[in-house]
Scaffold this motif. Sequence first.
Motif, PDB file in Angstrom:
ATOM      1  N   LYS A 191       0.916  -1.049   0.442  1.00 39.37           N
ATOM      2  CA  LYS A 191      -0.187  -0.100   0.332  1.00 39.37           C
ATOM      3  C   LYS A 191       0.664   1.119  -0.118  1.00 39.37           C
ATOM      4  N   PHE A 192       0.003   2.575  -0.396  1.00 39.14           N
ATOM      5  CA  PHE A 192       0.850   3.632  -0.285  1.00 39.14           C
ATOM      6  C   PHE A 192       0.823   3.753   1.391  1.00 39.14           C
ATOM      7  N   ARG A 193       2.246   4.504   1.590  1.00 39.78           N
ATOM      8  CA  ARG A 193       2.046   4.590   3.192  1.00 39.78           C
ATOM      9  C   ARG A 193       1.255   6.350   3.489  1.00 39.78           C
ATOM     10  N   THR A 194       0.436   6.227   4.395  1.00 40.92           N
ATOM     11  CA  THR A 194      -0.968   7.198   4.761  1.00 40.92           C
ATOM     12  C   THR A 194      -0.475   7.817   6.199  1.00 40.92           C
ATOM     13  N   MET A 195       0.366   7.399   6.886  1.00 43.33           N
ATOM     14  CA  MET A 195       0.342   7.186   8.408  1.00 43.33           C
ATOM     15  C   MET A 195       2.021   8.130   8.551  1.00 43.33           C
ATOM     16  N   LEU A 196       1.678   9.316   9.476  1.00 48.50           N
ATOM     17  CA  LEU A 196       3.070  10.107  10.130  1.00 48.50           C
ATOM     18  C   LEU A 196       3.903   8.788  10.941  1.00 48.50           C
ATOM     19  N   PRO A 197       5.252   8.678  11.043  1.00 47.61           N
ATOM     20  CA  PRO A 197       5.835   7.358  11.682  1.00 47.61           C
ATOM     21  C   PRO A 197       5.119   8.080  13.369  1.00 47.61           C
ATOM     22  N   GLU A 198       4.840   6.603  13.793  1.00 48.45           N
ATOM     23  CA  GLU A 198       4.211   6.510  15.300  1.00 48.45           C
ATOM     24  C   GLU A 198       5.808   7.408  16.272  1.00 48.45           C
ATOM     25  N   GLN A 199       6.938   7.816  16.081  1.00 50.94           N
ATOM     26  CA  GLN A 199       7.478   8.890  16.820  1.00 50.94           C
ATOM     27  C   GLN A 199       7.644  10.083  16.530  1.00 50.94           C
ATOM     28  N   GLY A 200       7.663  10.627  17.103  1.00 52.68           N
ATOM     29  CA  GLY A 200       7.403  12.053  16.554  1.00 52.68           C
ATOM     30  C   GLY A 200       8.607  12.837  16.615  1.00 52.68           C
ATOM     31  N   PRO A 201       9.119  14.138  15.895  1.00 54.17           N
ATOM     32  CA  PRO A 201      11.126  14.585  15.585  1.00 54.17           C
ATOM     33  C   PRO A 201      10.662  15.228  17.142  1.00 54.17           C
ATOM     34  N   ASP A 202       9.673  14.717  18.447  1.00 55.80           N
ATOM     35  CA  ASP A 202      10.468  15.843  19.982  1.00 55.80           C
ATOM     36  C   ASP A 202      11.044  14.237  20.739  1.00 55.80           C
ATOM     37  N   GLY A 203      10.135  13.017  19.500  1.00 56.47           N
ATOM     38  CA  GLY A 203      11.288  11.979  20.518  1.00 56.47           C
ATOM     39  C   GLY A 203       9.972  10.777  20.891  1.00 56.47           C
ATOM     40  N   GLY A 204       8.876  12.259  21.733  1.00 59.47           N
ATOM     41  CA  GLY A 204       7.581  12.070  21.665  1.00 59.47           C
ATOM     42  C   GLY A 204       6.521  11.006  20.682  1.00 59.47           C
ATOM     43  N   ILE A 205       5.919   9.965  21.404  1.00 58.62           N
ATOM     44  CA  ILE A 205       4.841   8.971  20.530  1.00 58.62           C
ATOM     45  C   ILE A 205       3.507   9.218  20.384  1.00 58.62           C
ATOM     46  N   ARG A 206       3.637   9.694  18.747  1.00 62.00           N
ATOM     47  CA  ARG A 206       2.053   9.923  18.578  1.00 62.00           C
ATOM     48  C   ARG A 206       0.973   9.149  18.395  1.00 62.00           C
ATOM     49  N   ALA A 207      -0.458   9.550  19.571  1.00 65.76           N
ATOM     50  CA  ALA A 207      -1.699   8.846  19.311  1.00 65.76           C
ATOM     51  C   ALA A 207      -1.987   8.090  17.538  1.00 65.76           C
ATOM     52  N   PRO A 208      -2.690   7.016  17.162  1.00 62.37           N
ATOM     53  CA  PRO A 208      -2.966   7.116  16.010  1.00 62.37           C
ATOM     54  C   PRO A 208      -3.645   7.903  15.265  1.00 62.37           C
ATOM     55  N   LEU A 209      -4.334   8.557  15.969  1.00 60.71           N
ATOM     56  CA  LEU A 209      -5.136   9.597  14.954  1.00 60.71           C
ATOM     57  C   LEU A 209      -4.128  11.256  14.601  1.00 60.71           C
ATOM     58  N   GLN A 210      -3.620  10.899  15.579  1.00 62.04           N
ATOM     59  CA  GLN A 210      -2.232  12.623  15.087  1.00 62.04           C
ATOM     60  C   GLN A 210      -1.324  11.870  14.276  1.00 62.04           C
ATOM     61  N   ARG A 211      -0.981  10.722  13.567  1.00 60.04           N
ATOM     62  CA  ARG A 211      -0.362   9.533  12.742  1.00 60.04           C
ATOM     63  C   ARG A 211      -1.001  10.471  11.449  1.00 60.04           C
ATOM     64  N   ILE A 212      -2.321  10.490  10.940  1.00 61.16           N
ATOM     65  CA  ILE A 212      -2.462  10.921   9.584  1.00 61.16           C
ATOM     66  C   ILE A 212      -2.712  12.634   9.467  1.00 61.16           C
ATOM     67  N   ASN A 213      -2.657  12.314   8.563  1.00 66.15           N
ATOM     68  CA  ASN A 213      -2.361  14.300   8.012  1.00 66.15           C
ATOM     69  C   ASN A 213      -3.043  14.772   7.063  1.00 66.15           C
ATOM     70  N   ARG A 214      -3.616  15.679   6.344  1.00 66.65           N
ATOM     71  CA  ARG A 214      -4.444  16.062   5.731  1.00 66.65           C
ATOM     72  C   ARG A 214      -4.395  15.166   4.639  1.00 66.65           C
ATOM     73  N   VAL A 215      -2.854  14.937   3.723  1.00 68.11           N
ATOM     74  CA  VAL A 215      -2.955  14.323   2.660  1.00 68.11           C
ATOM     75  C   VAL A 215      -2.956  12.990   3.086  1.00 68.11           C
ATOM     76  N   GLY A 216      -2.781  12.472   4.121  1.00 64.83           N
ATOM     77  CA  GLY A 216      -2.771  10.845   4.541  1.00 64.83           C
ATOM     78  C   GLY A 216      -4.260  10.529   4.116  1.00 64.83           C
ATOM     79  N   TRP A 217      -5.698  11.116   4.926  1.00 62.12           N
ATOM     80  CA  TRP A 217      -6.581  11.543   4.687  1.00 62.12           C
ATOM     81  C   TRP A 217      -7.099  11.578   3.413  1.00 62.12           C
ATOM     82  N   TRP A 218      -6.287  12.529   2.748  1.00 65.61           N
ATOM     83  CA  TRP A 218      -6.987  12.134   1.084  1.00 65.61           C
ATOM     84  C   TRP A 218      -6.847  11.031   0.385  1.00 65.61           C
ATOM     85  N   ILE A 219      -5.900  10.755   0.691  1.00 59.82           N
ATOM     86  CA  ILE A 219      -5.333   9.560   0.329  1.00 59.82           C
ATOM     87  C   ILE A 219      -5.804   8.320   0.676  1.00 59.82           C
ATOM     88  N   ARG A 220      -6.226   8.293   1.761  1.00 54.57           N
ATOM     89  CA  ARG A 220      -7.393   7.095   2.347  1.00 54.57           C
ATOM     90  C   ARG A 220      -8.872   7.745   1.349  1.00 54.57           C
TER      91      ARG A 220
END
Length: 200
Positions: free
Chosen positions: A59-88
């Motif tokens: 599949k094409f990847r539609t989610m941001l990495p689980e680990q954010g740039p600050d080292g924190g863990i993103r929640a599932p909904l935080q990993r889907i940005n607008r681009v990923g949403w439209w792709i889906r």
Amino acid sequence: MYNPNLKRLLDAVGLLLLLPVVLPIGLLVAVVIVFTLGRPIFFRQQRIGLNESPFLLWKFRTMLPEQGPDGGIRAPLQRINRVGWWIRRFSLDEVPQLMNVALGEMSIVGPRPLLRDHLGFMTVRERSRHSVLPGITGWSQVHAYGSAEPSKRLALDVWYAEHISFMTDVRVLLKTLSVVVFRPTAVHDTGFMTLDRREE
């Protein structure tokens, strides 16, 4: 008359017809992913195919990495940005599965391939859905979109496996176009994530 060889031949014809349209779209989606989500472009996951044989789904990847740039863990909904949403939203993430079709691991129409973990929760009759090739779109996807009841989707998959025909596949394809264009603006397949789990 609608035997696996004929269905495979029709898949090949479908691929030839789709490639001139889908290839440019796929290349555009890949470029957008690189600039908005980064690499890798593809998401791959082992699924269960014909006769419960494993294969690697693309599949094409539609989610941001689980680990954010600050080292924190993103929640599932935080990993889907607008681009990923439209792709889906328009099921463009499914385009790479045409490679699975070309390899004979999937068909254009068939039950969606599931994770091996789900086999232990399925009845013998429900597992008969694996007597046919899995598909990019299927009978349950167009008749139970948004349903959170796995048993309902599995029952529809079994019905398809037991009543597979050329006209059934045509009906699925026509209904798929309608669902993709006119369905509610919700994150793709959220109602079936218990069975068709996405990137984790």
